[in-house]
Design an enzyme around this catalytic site. Structure first.
Site, PDB file in Angstrom:
ATOM      1  N   LYS A 116      35.646  24.560  59.055  1.00  0.00           N
ATOM      2  CA  LYS A 116      34.214  24.261  59.008  1.00  0.00           C
ATOM      3  C   LYS A 116      33.894  22.782  59.226  1.00  0.00           C
ATOM      4  O   LYS A 116      32.901  22.452  59.869  1.00  0.00           O
ATOM      5  CB  LYS A 116      33.651  24.683  57.656  1.00  0.00           C
ATOM      6  N   LYS A 158      32.300  21.281  49.869  1.00  0.00           N
ATOM      7  CA  LYS A 158      32.700  22.555  50.480  1.00  0.00           C
ATOM      8  C   LYS A 158      34.124  22.479  51.024  1.00  0.00           C
ATOM      9  O   LYS A 158      34.510  21.464  51.603  1.00  0.00           O
ATOM     10  CB  LYS A 158      31.755  22.915  51.643  1.00  0.00           C
ATOM     11  N   GLU A 200      28.075  18.151  51.933  1.00  0.00           N
ATOM     12  CA  GLU A 200      26.776  18.420  52.544  1.00  0.00           C
ATOM     13  C   GLU A 200      25.704  18.131  51.504  1.00  0.00           C
ATOM     14  O   GLU A 200      25.929  18.312  50.313  1.00  0.00           O
ATOM     15  CB  GLU A 200      26.662  19.915  52.936  1.00  0.00           C
ATOM     16  N   LYS A 201      24.555  17.738  51.982  1.00  0.00           N
ATOM     17  CA  LYS A 201      23.393  17.646  51.100  1.00  0.00           C
ATOM     18  C   LYS A 201      23.119  19.063  50.606  1.00  0.00           C
ATOM     19  O   LYS A 201      23.187  20.017  51.378  1.00  0.00           O
ATOM     20  CB  LYS A 201      22.201  17.131  51.915  1.00  0.00           C
ATOM     21  N   ILE A 203      20.752  21.776  49.882  1.00  0.00           N
ATOM     22  CA  ILE A 203      19.359  22.091  50.232  1.00  0.00           C
ATOM     23  C   ILE A 203      18.809  23.019  49.149  1.00  0.00           C
ATOM     24  O   ILE A 203      19.419  24.051  48.861  1.00  0.00           O
ATOM     25  CB  ILE A 203      19.284  22.798  51.610  1.00  0.00           C
ATOM     26  N   LYS A 237      26.129  37.459  50.528  1.00  0.00           N
ATOM     27  CA  LYS A 237      25.005  38.273  50.979  1.00  0.00           C
ATOM     28  C   LYS A 237      25.025  39.650  50.334  1.00  0.00           C
ATOM     29  O   LYS A 237      26.088  40.242  50.196  1.00  0.00           O
ATOM     30  CB  LYS A 237      25.091  38.448  52.503  1.00  0.00           C
ATOM     31  N   ARG A 292      33.410  36.642  64.648  1.00  0.00           N
ATOM     32  CA  ARG A 292      33.775  38.048  64.479  1.00  0.00           C
ATOM     33  C   ARG A 292      32.515  38.895  64.465  1.00  0.00           C
ATOM     34  O   ARG A 292      31.408  38.364  64.452  1.00  0.00           O
ATOM     35  CB  ARG A 292      34.491  38.219  63.130  1.00  0.00           C
ATOM     36  N   VAL A 295      29.423  42.079  58.839  1.00  0.00           N
ATOM     37  CA  VAL A 295      29.049  43.236  58.021  1.00  0.00           C
ATOM     38  C   VAL A 295      27.631  43.695  58.381  1.00  0.00           C
ATOM     39  O   VAL A 295      27.357  44.887  58.488  1.00  0.00           O
ATOM     40  CB  VAL A 295      29.108  42.868  56.512  1.00  0.00           C
ATOM     41  N   ARG A 338      23.695  46.492  50.918  1.00  0.00           N
ATOM     42  CA  ARG A 338      25.131  46.702  50.691  1.00  0.00           C
ATOM     43  C   ARG A 338      25.305  47.394  49.341  1.00  0.00           C
ATOM     44  O   ARG A 338      24.925  46.838  48.302  1.00  0.00           O
ATOM     45  CB  ARG A 338      25.869  45.369  50.649  1.00  0.00           C
TER      46      ARG A 338
HETATM   47  P1  ADP Z   1      30.781  31.194  53.543  1.00  0.00           P
HETATM   48  O1  ADP Z   1      31.490  31.045  54.842  1.00  0.00           O
HETATM   49  O2  ADP Z   1      31.673  31.099  52.364  1.00  0.00           O
HETATM   50  O3  ADP Z   1      29.854  32.361  53.503  1.00  0.00           O
HETATM   51  P2  ADP Z   1      28.586  29.373  54.116  1.00  0.00           P
HETATM   52  O4  ADP Z   1      28.807  27.988  54.579  1.00  0.00           O
HETATM   53  O5  ADP Z   1      28.168  30.395  55.135  1.00  0.00           O
HETATM   54  O6  ADP Z   1      29.885  29.876  53.377  1.00  0.00           O
HETATM   55  O7  ADP Z   1      27.533  29.363  52.941  1.00  0.00           O
HETATM   56  C1  ADP Z   1      27.229  30.520  52.185  1.00  0.00           C
HETATM   57  C2  ADP Z   1      25.938  30.306  51.422  1.00  0.00           C
HETATM   58  O8  ADP Z   1      26.025  29.177  50.548  1.00  0.00           O
HETATM   59  C3  ADP Z   1      24.738  30.002  52.285  1.00  0.00           C
HETATM   60  O9  ADP Z   1      24.163  31.161  52.829  1.00  0.00           O
HETATM   61  C4  ADP Z   1      23.824  29.301  51.284  1.00  0.00           C
HETATM   62  O10 ADP Z   1      23.179  30.231  50.436  1.00  0.00           O
HETATM   63  C5  ADP Z   1      24.792  28.502  50.467  1.00  0.00           C
HETATM   64  N1  ADP Z   1      24.921  27.138  51.020  1.00  0.00           N
HETATM   65  C6  ADP Z   1      25.855  26.688  51.885  1.00  0.00           C
HETATM   66  N2  ADP Z   1      25.652  25.391  52.206  1.00  0.00           N
HETATM   67  C7  ADP Z   1      24.549  24.990  51.534  1.00  0.00           C
HETATM   68  C8  ADP Z   1      23.818  23.751  51.429  1.00  0.00           C
HETATM   69  N3  ADP Z   1      24.190  22.654  52.085  1.00  0.00           N
HETATM   70  N4  ADP Z   1      22.737  23.735  50.623  1.00  0.00           N
HETATM   71  C9  ADP Z   1      22.342  24.824  49.930  1.00  0.00           C
HETATM   72  N5  ADP Z   1      22.989  26.013  49.982  1.00  0.00           N
HETATM   73  C10 ADP Z   1      24.072  26.109  50.771  1.00  0.00           C
END
Ligand code: ADP
Length: 448
Positions: A116, A158, A200-201, A203, A237, A292, A295, A338
């Site tokens: 990532k 992360k 990451e900030k 959000i 999700k 990929r 789901v 789901r």
């Molecule tokens: P994964 O690959 O583990 O699913 P993601 O990077 O897709 O991880 O992040 C999963 C979820 O985590 C996002 O849908 C969101 O809800 C939360 N998330 C990820 N990054 C941020 C962020 N910078 N700020 C707020 N929420 C975040």
């Protein structure tokens, strides 16, 4: 076209792929672990091969066993589904070396997008808006503190190898970050075998909006609109829908173009998903790209009428995309719930066991993707997804009504499931108004 496809997966997605192959006139080979002898996918395929003991690392993740099963059964292609080896570039390379087509993108694209932090760095350089944060991996605590000072708290640490909503930690202050940083590295090393992290900030209360993209081997690449996956529990999700109430046609077109930019930058082909966070001011930020089938792909199928799994198979066999960007018209509204074998009353504890009675809902606009039946014993070794209920209706309000009706009709007895929880969501006024953010469940349901 392929003669025989081996499906390197289990559960509902294995069945989804078997059905796609059957409709294309392709023979299917299922693989199964010792815990899955009675699983439905083994019965639906033309052939089934046992590939090892229950533990995933010794069966569904064991590359030599899968390749041996493919050679032995004369399969000329492997579909990895999602999870397990679906995003493993090494597996894709090993398939190629053994003369077997991997149904998915090129290994180089998987490598570039799989880590990532690297994906972030690459897309930043390509001019794609990313969540403010570290350019790439953060080497040590001092670097982390400097970046946090620059972007402001709260920040999210992360894991670059993270996935499935795991490997994330929020820090509210310098003090927090000091404590959390090393812990996050340790956790990442233990969970993913890779201690690298990035910042990451954080959000506040965003929406999770992702674009389905699709490319072929001839340089054609298009998008099929978005999915709103803001309904999550602990960053995982649980319900997805298409289209998102938060996107105007103009924002959709703009974000779609950015998604295509990401995909083109990785020379991407096959099905892929570009994930964004959308904040309350309408700013969107690239988060990651999944290489990929996902789901939640059926909600996109429902609003576009395109069979994404069949398309993956055709593109892997060397055919050009069967549709153009102009052919993609979004029609009506789709929602997917789901249904997990989890106990919502007990902190969503996974609850494997025997399904005494199973009855799937039906009717107009109702699709069920599942691998369970009455008498099926859910193994404890794998994830707790039992079924996906996908609803299509002309409007969102009608889709909600139809989902509520279908969930009332659905019966799974013997184990606790998330059906009552989803019924509660359908009845929630905030949900009905489309006020869904990633903190929805915490704020609007569990808080009382
Ligand atoms: P994964 O690959 O583990 O699913 P993601 O990077 O897709 O991880 O992040 C999963 C979820 O985590 C996002 O849908 C969101 O809800 C939360 N998330 C990820 N990054 C941020 C962020 N910078 N700020 C707020 N929420 C975040």
């Amino acid at each position: 076209m392929f003669k025989r496809v081996l499906i390197a997966n289990r559960g509902e997605i294995a069945i989804r792929i078997i059905r796609a192959c059957q409709e294309l006139g392709i023979e299917t080979v299922a693989v199964y672990s010792e815990a899955d002898r009675e699983a439905l996918h083994t019965r639906m395929a033309d052939k089934a091969v046992c590939i090892g003991p229950a533990a995933a690392h010794a069966s569904y993740l064991h590359i030599p066993s899968l390749l041996a099963a493919a050679r032995m059964s004369g399969a000329d292609a492997i579909h990895p589904g999602y999870g397990f080896l679906a995003e493993n570039a090494y597996f894709a390379e090993m398939c190629a070396l053994n003369g077997i087509t991997f149904i998915g993108p090129a290994p180089e694209a998987m490598r570039l997008l799989g880590a990532k932090a690297t994906a972030r760095e690459t897309m930043l350089a390509a001019g794609v808006p990313v969540v403010p944060g570290s350019p790439g991996v953060v080497k040590d605590l001092d670097a982390a503190l400097a970046i946090a000072r620059e972007i402001g708290y709260p920040v999210l640490i992360k894991a670059t190898a993270g996935g499935g909503g795991r490997g994330m930690r929020v820090a509210e202050s310098h003090r927090d970050l000091r404590q959390a940083f090393l812990a996050a590295q340790r956790e990442a090393a233990a969970a993913f075998g890779d201690s690298l992290v990035y910042l990451e900030k954080y959000i506040e209360a965003p929406r999770h909006i992702e674009f389905q993209i699709f490319g072929d081997g001839y340089g054609n690449i298009i998008h099929l609109g978005e999915r709103d996956c803001s309904l999550q529990r602990r960053n995982q999700k649980i319900l997805e829908e298409a289209p998102s109430v938060a996107l105007t046609p103009r924002l959709r077109a703009e974000m779609g173009q950015v998604a295509l930019k990401v995909a083109r930058h990785a020379n991407y082909y096959s099905a892929g998903t570009v994930e964004f966070l959308l904040d309350s001011d309408g700013h969107y930020y690239f988060m990651e790209m999944n290489t990929r089938i996902q789901v939640e792909h059926p909600v996109t199928e429902a609003v576009t009428g395109i069979d994404l799994v069949q398309e993956q198979i055709k593109v892997a066999a060397g055919e050009p995309l069967s549709f153009s960007q102009e052919d993609v018209q979004l029609r009506g509204h789709a929602i997917e719930c789901r249904i997990n074998a989890e106990d919502p009353a007990n902190n969503f504890q996974p609850a494997p066991g025997r399904i005494e009675h199973y009855h799937a809902p039906g009717g107009f606009g109702v699709r069920v993707e599942s691998a369970v039946y009455s008498g099926y014993v859910i193994p404890a070794e794998y994830d707790s997804l039992l079924a996906k209920v996908i609803i299509w209706a002309p409007s969102r309000a009608e889709a909600i009504n139809r989902m509520a009706r279908a969930l009332a009709e659905m019966k799974i007895e013997g184990v606790p499931t998330t059906i009552p929880f989803h019924r509660q969501i359908m009845g929630n006024a905030y949900y009905q108004r489309g006020e869904i953010y990633t903190n929805f469940i915490q704020q609007r349901l569990l808080a009382g």
